[in-house]
Design an enzyme around this catalytic site. Structure first.
Site, PDB file in Angstrom:
ATOM      1  N   ASP A  26       0.878  -1.168   0.000  1.00  0.00           N
ATOM      2  CA  ASP A  26       0.000   0.000   0.000  1.00  0.00           C
ATOM      3  C   ASP A  26       0.917   1.220   0.000  1.00  0.00           C
ATOM      4  O   ASP A  26       2.118   1.106   0.257  1.00  0.00           O
ATOM      5  CB  ASP A  26      -0.862  -0.066   1.274  1.00  0.00           C
ATOM      6  CG  ASP A  26      -1.571   1.231   1.580  1.00  0.00           C
ATOM      7  OD1 ASP A  26      -2.257   1.755   0.671  1.00  0.00           O
ATOM      8  OD2 ASP A  26      -1.417   1.743   2.693  1.00  0.00           O
ATOM      9  N   ASP A  28      -0.259   5.169   0.847  1.00  0.00           N
ATOM     10  CA  ASP A  28      -0.549   6.186   1.869  1.00  0.00           C
ATOM     11  C   ASP A  28      -0.679   5.567   3.261  1.00  0.00           C
ATOM     12  O   ASP A  28      -1.491   4.690   3.469  1.00  0.00           O
ATOM     13  CB  ASP A  28      -1.844   6.923   1.500  1.00  0.00           C
ATOM     14  CG  ASP A  28      -1.682   7.744   0.232  1.00  0.00           C
ATOM     15  OD1 ASP A  28      -2.425   7.506  -0.730  1.00  0.00           O
ATOM     16  OD2 ASP A  28      -0.791   8.610   0.195  1.00  0.00           O
ATOM     17  N   GLU A  35      -1.086  11.257   4.885  1.00  0.00           N
ATOM     18  CA  GLU A  35      -2.463  11.765   5.001  1.00  0.00           C
ATOM     19  C   GLU A  35      -2.537  13.212   5.496  1.00  0.00           C
ATOM     20  O   GLU A  35      -3.473  13.939   5.128  1.00  0.00           O
ATOM     21  CB  GLU A  35      -3.323  10.843   5.875  1.00  0.00           C
ATOM     22  CG  GLU A  35      -3.639   9.509   5.229  1.00  0.00           C
ATOM     23  CD  GLU A  35      -4.392   9.614   3.899  1.00  0.00           C
ATOM     24  OE1 GLU A  35      -4.842  10.714   3.512  1.00  0.00           O
ATOM     25  OE2 GLU A  35      -4.510   8.586   3.215  1.00  0.00           O
ATOM     26  N   GLY A  69     -10.200  10.057  -2.771  1.00  0.00           N
ATOM     27  CA  GLY A  69     -10.409  11.487  -2.535  1.00  0.00           C
ATOM     28  C   GLY A  69     -11.697  12.012  -3.130  1.00  0.00           C
ATOM     29  O   GLY A  69     -12.415  12.793  -2.494  1.00  0.00           O
ATOM     30  N   LYS A  70     -12.036  11.578  -4.340  1.00  0.00           N
ATOM     31  CA  LYS A  70     -13.292  12.032  -4.953  1.00  0.00           C
ATOM     32  C   LYS A  70     -14.493  11.541  -4.142  1.00  0.00           C
ATOM     33  O   LYS A  70     -15.420  12.302  -3.849  1.00  0.00           O
ATOM     34  CB  LYS A  70     -13.387  11.526  -6.397  1.00  0.00           C
ATOM     35  CG  LYS A  70     -12.369  12.111  -7.350  1.00  0.00           C
ATOM     36  CD  LYS A  70     -12.630  11.725  -8.794  1.00  0.00           C
ATOM     37  CE  LYS A  70     -12.293  10.300  -9.102  1.00  0.00           C
ATOM     38  NZ  LYS A  70     -10.817  10.054  -9.118  1.00  0.00           N
ATOM     39  N   HIS A  94     -11.089  17.672  -7.390  1.00  0.00           N
ATOM     40  CA  HIS A  94     -10.071  16.668  -7.063  1.00  0.00           C
ATOM     41  C   HIS A  94      -8.810  16.870  -7.900  1.00  0.00           C
ATOM     42  O   HIS A  94      -7.690  16.626  -7.421  1.00  0.00           O
ATOM     43  CB  HIS A  94     -10.622  15.252  -7.249  1.00  0.00           C
ATOM     44  CG  HIS A  94      -9.719  14.210  -6.649  1.00  0.00           C
ATOM     45  ND1 HIS A  94      -8.956  13.357  -7.403  1.00  0.00           N
ATOM     46  CD2 HIS A  94      -9.418  13.945  -5.353  1.00  0.00           C
ATOM     47  CE1 HIS A  94      -8.246  12.585  -6.616  1.00  0.00           C
ATOM     48  NE2 HIS A  94      -8.505  12.919  -5.357  1.00  0.00           N
ATOM     49  N   ARG A  95      -8.986  17.364  -9.123  1.00  0.00           N
ATOM     50  CA  ARG A  95      -7.794  17.664  -9.945  1.00  0.00           C
ATOM     51  C   ARG A  95      -6.982  18.800  -9.299  1.00  0.00           C
ATOM     52  O   ARG A  95      -5.758  18.749  -9.241  1.00  0.00           O
ATOM     53  CB  ARG A  95      -8.214  18.055 -11.368  1.00  0.00           C
ATOM     54  CG  ARG A  95      -8.263  16.896 -12.342  1.00  0.00           C
ATOM     55  CD  ARG A  95      -8.461  17.347 -13.789  1.00  0.00           C
ATOM     56  NE  ARG A  95      -9.823  17.874 -13.994  1.00  0.00           N
ATOM     57  CZ  ARG A  95     -10.878  17.095 -14.246  1.00  0.00           C
ATOM     58  NH1 ARG A  95     -10.725  15.777 -14.282  1.00  0.00           N
ATOM     59  NH2 ARG A  95     -12.087  17.601 -14.442  1.00  0.00           N
ATOM     60  N   LYS A  97      -6.963  19.490  -6.088  1.00  0.00           N
ATOM     61  CA  LYS A  97      -6.365  18.896  -4.883  1.00  0.00           C
ATOM     62  C   LYS A  97      -5.106  18.114  -5.225  1.00  0.00           C
ATOM     63  O   LYS A  97      -4.097  18.186  -4.534  1.00  0.00           O
ATOM     64  CB  LYS A  97      -7.396  17.998  -4.182  1.00  0.00           C
ATOM     65  CG  LYS A  97      -6.877  17.274  -2.955  1.00  0.00           C
ATOM     66  CD  LYS A  97      -6.410  15.848  -3.304  1.00  0.00           C
ATOM     67  CE  LYS A  97      -5.746  15.201  -2.126  1.00  0.00           C
ATOM     68  NZ  LYS A  97      -5.257  13.811  -2.423  1.00  0.00           N
ATOM     69  N   THR A 135      -5.127   3.076  -3.288  1.00  0.00           N
ATOM     70  CA  THR A 135      -6.347   3.794  -3.659  1.00  0.00           C
ATOM     71  C   THR A 135      -6.029   5.115  -4.330  1.00  0.00           C
ATOM     72  O   THR A 135      -6.820   5.617  -5.135  1.00  0.00           O
ATOM     73  CB  THR A 135      -7.178   4.076  -2.390  1.00  0.00           C
ATOM     74  OG1 THR A 135      -7.483   2.827  -1.766  1.00  0.00           O
ATOM     75  CG2 THR A 135      -8.450   4.817  -2.701  1.00  0.00           C
ATOM     76  N   THR A 136      -4.880   5.669  -4.036  1.00  0.00           N
ATOM     77  CA  THR A 136      -4.574   6.988  -4.605  1.00  0.00           C
ATOM     78  C   THR A 136      -4.263   6.868  -6.090  1.00  0.00           C
ATOM     79  O   THR A 136      -4.419   5.817  -6.705  1.00  0.00           O
ATOM     80  CB  THR A 136      -3.430   7.668  -3.810  1.00  0.00           C
ATOM     81  OG1 THR A 136      -3.386   9.040  -4.178  1.00  0.00           O
ATOM     82  CG2 THR A 136      -2.080   7.024  -4.079  1.00  0.00           C
TER      83      THR A 136
END
Ligand code: XBP
Ligand code: MG
Length: 238
Positions: A26, A28, A35, A69-70, A94-95, A97, A135-136
């Site tokens: 993983d 993050d 985070e 994030g979205k 999100h873009r 961010k 996930t990122t």
């Protein structure tokens, strides 16, 4: 468990981990404590978009139960009876961010967690195959690891699967199932290194044994199903 048993268990586990054909990491919270940087990036994006939103650590800890994030932005927006953002708005936000995150990482970086660099080096020396299941986004992985591991960081990993590469994010097993397919390995040949309950569920549901390295935002999650739980990876190499 008493200290002696813990040492025996950890020593035995070290051999199991060293014997795995592949290690799947993983990102993050596991490779680096990112985070807080993500949280700053979300808040900078909200300000840039003219939203009067601000996620403090307590709010973010609650929102982190939502992977992605979205999806996190959407969950927060839906706390209102009438959400204010369209899917397109969320994608745009999100873009912004993600650009803020890259800038924050480039400006100050985010160091690898204790023991990670040595752990990666040991796996490489042993000839173990390595992969990433996160996930990122690919952009965030590259921003973080280009600084932390150098521009050739991707050479370490045979497969790199990010959140938007698969239909469902963690705790669904999709990213881990995709990594196994790309490696051509069975779940039992591998070990996943994770930091969160969602990550543990995702890897376990793909049939992969999991080592947990406790991280700041998920230290109180339920890790009963893990093969081993350590404070950080340096504990394994001792
Ligand atoms: C952690 C996540 C990500 C990050 C934010 O991923 O859930 O959503 O918090 O990154 P993992 P994005 O622990 O699986 O690496 O805004 O790009 O989603
Ligand atoms: Mg994580």
């Amino acid at each position: 468990m008493n200290q002696a048993l813990a040492v025996i268990r950890r020593t035995g586990m070290r051999d199991i981990i060293a014997g795995a054909r592949a290690l799947i990491f993983d990102v993050d919270g596991t490779l680096a404590e990112t985070e807080e940087v993500h949280r700053r990036a979300f808040n900078e994006a909200f300000a840039e978009a003219g939203l009067d939103w601000f996620w403090d650590q307590v709010t973010y800890a609650r929102l982190l139960r939502v992977a992605g994030g979205k999806e996190r932005i959407r969950a927060f927006d839906q706390r209102n009876a009438v959400p204010s953002l369209t899917f397109a708005d969320i994608a745009d936000l999100h873009r912004i961010k993600t650009a803020c995150y890259a800038a924050l990482i480039a400006a100050g970086g985010c160091p690898l967690r204790p023991g990670v660099r040595a752990f990666l080096g040991g796996a490489r020396r042993r000839g173990q195959r390595m992969a990433i299941a996160t996930t990122t986004s690919h952009g965030n992985i590259d921003a973080l690891l280009s600084v932390a591991l150098g521009l050739d960081w991707a050479d370490l990993f045979e497969a790199i699967v990010a959140g938007d590469d698969v239909p469902r994010k963690k705790p669904a097993p999709d990213v881990y199932v995709e990594v196994l397919a790309r490696l051509g390995l069975a779940p039992s040949d591998c070990i996943a290194i994770e930091d969160s309950g969602n990550g543990l569920v995702a890897a376990a549901h793909a049939g992969i044994p999991v080592v947990i390295t406790r991280s700041a935002y998920f230290s109180d999650d339920d890790f009963a199903e893990a093969l081993l739980v350590v404070d950080d990876l340096s504990a394994i190499d001792k």
